[in-house]
Design an enzyme around this catalytic site. Structure first.
Site, short mmCIF file in Angstrom:
data_model
loop_
_atom_site.label_atom_id
_atom_site.label_comp_id
_atom_site.label_asym_id
_atom_site.label_seq_id
_atom_site.Cartn_x
_atom_site.Cartn_y
_atom_site.Cartn_z
N ARG A 25 0.82 -1.22 0.00
CA ARG A 25 0.00 0.00 0.00
C ARG A 25 0.86 1.28 0.00
NH1 ARG A 25 -5.41 1.77 1.38
NH2 ARG A 25 -5.40 3.50 2.84
N ILE A 51 -7.37 7.52 -1.35
CA ILE A 51 -7.18 6.07 -1.45
C ILE A 51 -8.07 5.49 -0.35
CG2 ILE A 51 -5.09 6.27 -0.02
CD1 ILE A 51 -4.00 3.75 -1.29
N SER A 52 -8.85 4.47 -0.68
CA SER A 52 -9.83 3.93 0.27
C SER A 52 -9.15 3.37 1.51
CB SER A 52 -10.64 2.82 -0.40
OG SER A 52 -11.20 3.24 -1.62
N GLN A 53 -9.88 3.41 2.62
CA GLN A 53 -9.46 2.77 3.88
C GLN A 53 -9.26 1.27 3.61
OE1 GLN A 53 -12.73 2.51 6.53
NE2 GLN A 53 -11.50 2.21 8.36
N PRO A 54 -8.17 0.67 4.11
CA PRO A 54 -7.93 -0.76 3.85
C PRO A 54 -9.15 -1.63 4.18
CG PRO A 54 -6.04 0.20 4.95
CD PRO A 54 -7.08 1.27 4.91
#
Ligand code: SAH
Length: 207
Positions: A25, A51-54
């Site tokens: 990431r 960027i999306s939250q994991p």
């Protein structure tokens, strides 16, 4: 990240957890954000996008039950991170991004890192990606007020659409399964918060 943010919150699908362990990431965030790359939050990537939250990446993949032979449409490439994770679980990812600069950077990054089964197009994703339809799975990591009909149209029978639907302040994550040509089954999952899915670019028409 995988243990504390995903397993502790109940995610169990081994293929998804493995893919989340494998994708670096930190190579998908800006240099200034490197220290936060594995934090439990979305991060800025420019153009007012994130960027999306994991957890949300993994949750959507688990909800969609992505299989090894699936062809997946993603609406909102952003950094390319979720496309990279998804590509490890399926046959091919077709990802559409509305911002030209993000689409270009994600294309370069994915190629450089060797994700060869991802195609990125700069276009309005509310229309899907007609040329490659139909899809087994459609993932939308951005929230529209209502589900764009083109995305339902581009699902195979048995296909799954996972999408947050609602207001900019709060949305419901929804899974829609296409049961038949005109029959769709909708399940409401948890409340979530994504950036808005922007409407298509409108063109002025001469009279
Ligand atoms: N999952 C991505 C981040 C998605 S953020 C990642 O891991 O990095 C949502 C993305 O959707 C943003 O990049 C935004 O520019 C894009 N987007 C918003 N509206 C769109 C539309 N109509 N068509 C295509 N992309 C859109």
């Amino acid at each position: 990240m995988v243990h504390q943010q995903l397993e502790m919150r109940g995610l169990r699908e081994a293929r998804v957890l493995t893919a989340m362990r494998v994708v670096p990431r930190h190579l998908f965030v800006e240099p200034a954000q490197q220290g936060l790359a594995y934090a439990d939050e979305p991060l800025p990537i420019g153009e007012d996008q994130t960027i999306s939250q994991p957890y949300m990446v993994a949750r959507m993949l688990e909800a969609a039950a992505v299989g090894p032979h699936d062809r997946v449409l993603e609406v909102g490439t952003g950094s390319g991170y979720s496309a990279a994770v998804t590509s490890l679980l399926c046959q091919h990812v077709y990802s559409v991004e509305r911002h030209e600069s993000l689409a270009r950077q994600a294309t370069e990054r994915l190629a450089r890192l060797g994700y060869s089964n991802v195609s990125v197009q700069h276009a309005d994703g509310t229309l899907g990606w007609v040329e490659n339809a139909l899809y087994d799975v459609v993932l939308v990591p951005a929230a529209p007020p209502t589900i764009p009909l083109a995305l339902l149209d581009q699902l195979v029978i048995g296909g799954r659409l996972v999408i947050p639907v609602g207001q900019p302040s709060h949305q419901r994550l929804v899974r829609v399964t296409r049961r038949d040509r005109h029959e769709f089954e909708q399940q409401a999952l948890e409340w979530v918060r994504f950036v808005p899915l922007l409407p298509g670019v409108t063109h002025a028409h001469a009279a």
